[in-house]
Design a protein around this motif. Sequence first.
Motif, PDB file in Angstrom:
ATOM      1  N   PRO A 209     -58.423  77.220 -18.186  1.00  0.00           N
ATOM      2  CA  PRO A 209     -57.903  76.051 -19.001  1.00  0.00           C
ATOM      3  C   PRO A 209     -58.770  74.798 -19.257  1.00  0.00           C
ATOM      4  O   PRO A 209     -58.352  73.717 -19.885  1.00  0.00           O
ATOM      5  CB  PRO A 209     -56.688  75.447 -18.198  1.00  0.00           C
ATOM      6  N   ASN A 210     -59.897  74.728 -18.703  1.00  0.00           N
ATOM      7  CA  ASN A 210     -60.933  73.560 -18.416  1.00  0.00           C
ATOM      8  C   ASN A 210     -61.327  72.977 -19.700  1.00  0.00           C
ATOM      9  O   ASN A 210     -61.286  71.708 -19.805  1.00  0.00           O
ATOM     10  CB  ASN A 210     -62.336  74.098 -17.683  1.00  0.00           C
ATOM     11  N   ASN A 211     -61.546  73.735 -20.695  1.00  0.00           N
ATOM     12  CA  ASN A 211     -61.822  73.174 -22.030  1.00  0.00           C
ATOM     13  C   ASN A 211     -60.674  72.051 -22.599  1.00  0.00           C
ATOM     14  O   ASN A 211     -60.987  71.071 -23.041  1.00  0.00           O
ATOM     15  CB  ASN A 211     -61.847  74.051 -23.062  1.00  0.00           C
ATOM     16  N   PHE A 212     -59.440  72.446 -22.318  1.00  0.00           N
ATOM     17  CA  PHE A 212     -58.195  71.696 -22.926  1.00  0.00           C
ATOM     18  C   PHE A 212     -58.041  70.552 -22.076  1.00  0.00           C
ATOM     19  O   PHE A 212     -57.724  69.642 -22.382  1.00  0.00           O
ATOM     20  CB  PHE A 212     -57.242  72.835 -23.186  1.00  0.00           C
ATOM     21  N   TYR A 415     -58.435  68.372 -13.560  1.00  0.00           N
ATOM     22  CA  TYR A 415     -58.564  69.809 -12.960  1.00  0.00           C
ATOM     23  C   TYR A 415     -60.181  70.407 -12.990  1.00  0.00           C
ATOM     24  O   TYR A 415     -60.477  71.129 -12.107  1.00  0.00           O
ATOM     25  CB  TYR A 415     -57.351  70.669 -13.445  1.00  0.00           C
ATOM     26  N   HIS A 416     -60.744  70.138 -14.069  1.00  0.00           N
ATOM     27  CA  HIS A 416     -62.248  70.727 -14.249  1.00  0.00           C
ATOM     28  C   HIS A 416     -63.038  70.322 -13.105  1.00  0.00           C
ATOM     29  O   HIS A 416     -64.026  71.107 -12.798  1.00  0.00           O
ATOM     30  CB  HIS A 416     -62.568  70.419 -15.548  1.00  0.00           C
ATOM     31  N   ARG A 417     -62.748  69.024 -12.470  1.00  0.00           N
ATOM     32  CA  ARG A 417     -63.542  68.884 -11.564  1.00  0.00           C
ATOM     33  C   ARG A 417     -63.590  69.718 -10.239  1.00  0.00           C
ATOM     34  O   ARG A 417     -64.493  69.589  -9.384  1.00  0.00           O
ATOM     35  CB  ARG A 417     -63.332  67.139 -11.011  1.00  0.00           C
ATOM     36  N   SER A 427     -74.505  75.086 -16.579  1.00  0.00           N
ATOM     37  CA  SER A 427     -74.998  73.784 -16.599  1.00  0.00           C
ATOM     38  C   SER A 427     -74.058  72.501 -16.639  1.00  0.00           C
ATOM     39  O   SER A 427     -74.339  71.440 -16.146  1.00  0.00           O
ATOM     40  CB  SER A 427     -76.371  73.599 -17.346  1.00  0.00           C
ATOM     41  N   GLY A 428     -73.044  72.694 -17.278  1.00  0.00           N
ATOM     42  CA  GLY A 428     -72.138  71.832 -17.606  1.00  0.00           C
ATOM     43  C   GLY A 428     -71.690  71.179 -16.321  1.00  0.00           C
ATOM     44  O   GLY A 428     -71.060  69.855 -16.083  1.00  0.00           O
ATOM     45  N   TRP A 429     -71.313  71.919 -15.541  1.00  0.00           N
ATOM     46  CA  TRP A 429     -70.892  71.640 -14.128  1.00  0.00           C
ATOM     47  C   TRP A 429     -71.830  71.053 -13.036  1.00  0.00           C
ATOM     48  O   TRP A 429     -71.264  70.663 -11.861  1.00  0.00           O
ATOM     49  CB  TRP A 429     -70.151  72.658 -13.549  1.00  0.00           C
ATOM     50  N   ASP A 430     -73.189  70.977 -13.476  1.00  0.00           N
ATOM     51  CA  ASP A 430     -74.031  70.448 -12.604  1.00  0.00           C
ATOM     52  C   ASP A 430     -73.833  68.800 -12.190  1.00  0.00           C
ATOM     53  O   ASP A 430     -74.142  68.375 -11.350  1.00  0.00           O
ATOM     54  CB  ASP A 430     -75.440  70.399 -13.205  1.00  0.00           C
ATOM     55  N   ILE A 448     -59.766  79.293 -11.891  1.00  0.00           N
ATOM     56  CA  ILE A 448     -58.414  79.950 -12.807  1.00  0.00           C
ATOM     57  C   ILE A 448     -59.013  80.610 -14.130  1.00  0.00           C
ATOM     58  O   ILE A 448     -58.307  81.750 -14.630  1.00  0.00           O
ATOM     59  CB  ILE A 448     -57.374  78.715 -13.095  1.00  0.00           C
ATOM     60  N   GLY A 449     -60.188  80.213 -14.649  1.00  0.00           N
ATOM     61  CA  GLY A 449     -60.645  80.610 -15.771  1.00  0.00           C
ATOM     62  C   GLY A 449     -61.050  82.000 -15.736  1.00  0.00           C
ATOM     63  O   GLY A 449     -60.458  82.921 -16.859  1.00  0.00           O
ATOM     64  N   PRO A 450     -61.803  82.770 -14.881  1.00  0.00           N
ATOM     65  CA  PRO A 450     -61.832  83.844 -14.800  1.00  0.00           C
ATOM     66  C   PRO A 450     -60.704  84.829 -14.742  1.00  0.00           C
ATOM     67  O   PRO A 450     -60.832  86.134 -15.123  1.00  0.00           O
ATOM     68  CB  PRO A 450     -62.718  84.058 -13.712  1.00  0.00           C
TER      69      PRO A 450
END
Length: 687
Positions: A209-212, A415-417, A427-430, A448-450
């Motif tokens: 769900p991270n993109n949203f 939540y993405h953090r 790399s976006g999570w670096d 959750i994503g996978p």
Amino acid sequence: MQFTKRTVNLQGSHVPKLALVAVMFCTLWMSNMSVSAAPTQTECAPLDKGSAVWVTAECVDPLYNRPIIDSQSDETVPVPHHKVTGHFEGTDKKFNFYFPPKKQWQGRLFNLVYPLQDENATDVTISFGADSGAYTVQTNGGGGYRVDAAAVKFSKTVAAKYYGTSKRIYGYIYGGSGGSYQTIGAIENTSGVWDGAVPYIPGAPTAIPNNFFARAFARFVLEDKAPLIADAVSPGGSGNPYAVLNKTEQAVLLEVTKLGVPLRAWEDYSYVLGLNDADGLLGFGSTVRMIDSTYADDFWSKPGYLGTEQSALVDLFRAAKIDFSTKIGQVNRNAQNEPTSFVLENLPTQQSKFKLDYTVYNADGTKVGLLTGSLNASTKLLTLGSGNTSSALKAIETGAKLQIDNLWNLALTSYHRHQVPKQAGFSGWDQFRAADGNPLYPQRPMEIGPLIGGSVTGGESFTGKIQTKVIVVANLLDTDAYPWHADWYSAKVKQYLGERYDDNFRLWYNDNADHIENGPRTARLVQFDGIVQQALRDVSAWVEKGVVPAKSTLYNLTDNQLKVSKNASSRQGIQPVVDLTVNGGSRIDIEAGQTVTFVAKIQVPTKAGKVVRTEWDFLGTGKFKTSSFGNPNQTVGVSVKYTYTKPGTYFPSIRATSQREGDTKTPFANIQNLGRVRVVVHEPSKF
């Protein structure tokens, strides 16, 4: 990748109900075409313990081993074809095959996949397949790649009989958004079923769900400044949206930009921020609640979460926090004495940017559960929605406690953090890692994503271990499946194929296109179905005749933002490149009544086709008018004048369309791009 964002035909099926007696009404040669696993055939099974089921042309899937033909008919709409309808006995899976006339068929099939589609292909899908010498296969989705593999294999048996051929039938699978997940699952976990594939607008395992949620995070902090950001990134703007933000806002914009939200997409900030989305981009919140039920409590109570730290950003969260207790007053009931609505004694004074939760408690104070419903603040009336449990409905009595809060929905925005991928390459999570590589913030028990991605692909995927030739199509303004997702997958494929990469894989990007199919949503976007159609034709020519397709699009990737060249030969791929100026620049300020000159240069990459159409939209409303430019050519230059009579800010554009054969009349494989500028028209007395 948000599955509900894709436009899909979800109307009721016209296929006969599942009944074996329907087979009796088929022709004699069709009547015995119920296929089941022969004793000597191998059952499809995982290659390794815990991996996805490996499907070959020879094995029989234990779930989809009894295809039944329910009906067949000769149709004339949208084009002449023979339609075969059926199902897999013992399942809810259905399929349709659409066979064009024998003289038109060239020995191939196209298979469109998407998790939420039904088995009824659209007119465009059927017509495009027939025009491309292919018959069409479509299932009702939701089964990963396995049901489509079984349908495709069965379709080849039916096609061989129908066309009277023993020659090899080539198969090509394609799908966008959630369909890209299914397509990737198919090409990594099968052999000999499909020969080529076109995954388009693809997501990555981190997408849902991270993109949203990340975009909801941006909405919470940046909604008020969004028009200023849009102005900065629009044609003729400053190009620096950070200049209009304070430090906290700058940090949030940078965070979501590094995660992959295309900066230029902010021109349509309403879509980026989900301002018209009923769930505020938190539609996958219920999934997270089910899997990670303690997250919200941890967010508001434990160190390392935004709910407890001290910062200007957290001050925004605390100010927006609603955690309000009230009592149920009058309860309205239906004839069955079931509650339908009720009045609340009091309401919170502040408004919430996100949906509120309503939790009902028994009179003794014990928690019962959530209620769904809509609240009318002026009347204090909460009208119950659907899906409420019997225990929650039973607890609705005058005097019972109701808790109103937005604790979960606020917490979900960051939540993405707490979902930093363990797998390398993201790399976006670096930005959420310390110098030693460890996460800066507490991480949740699972990613959750996978989990969501695997449920769509049909099992283990995104390994890059493709078994077919592949052309990926992605869009540079996609805010649902970020543009870097395709680059990430390309790297996985390259790691697997090594020196064989260029012999089997292409990545083509569309500029000025986003995630939504079936027509552009705004005047600043183009349709991208044409490049998908051309990719299907090119991958089939690559497989069947060894015709090497155009090279992958060249681009630079910095902080998950993709940039492409303004020169067609340098950019490569197959999309035309449009350079538009107004009086020699990207912006002009004029008085009402003045005339300006637009000059456009349109280039098509080498061997990618010719310009076949140019259309002008001088007011930026999306109402394009075709303009003659001469004969189709690889490079076209046009110049027109236009007089603006009314004050205002306009974003005029030229839309250019190319087509591989230079065909000006075909509806298929038309590839579009835009050139846009800004014209600011002032009152004569004020300029």
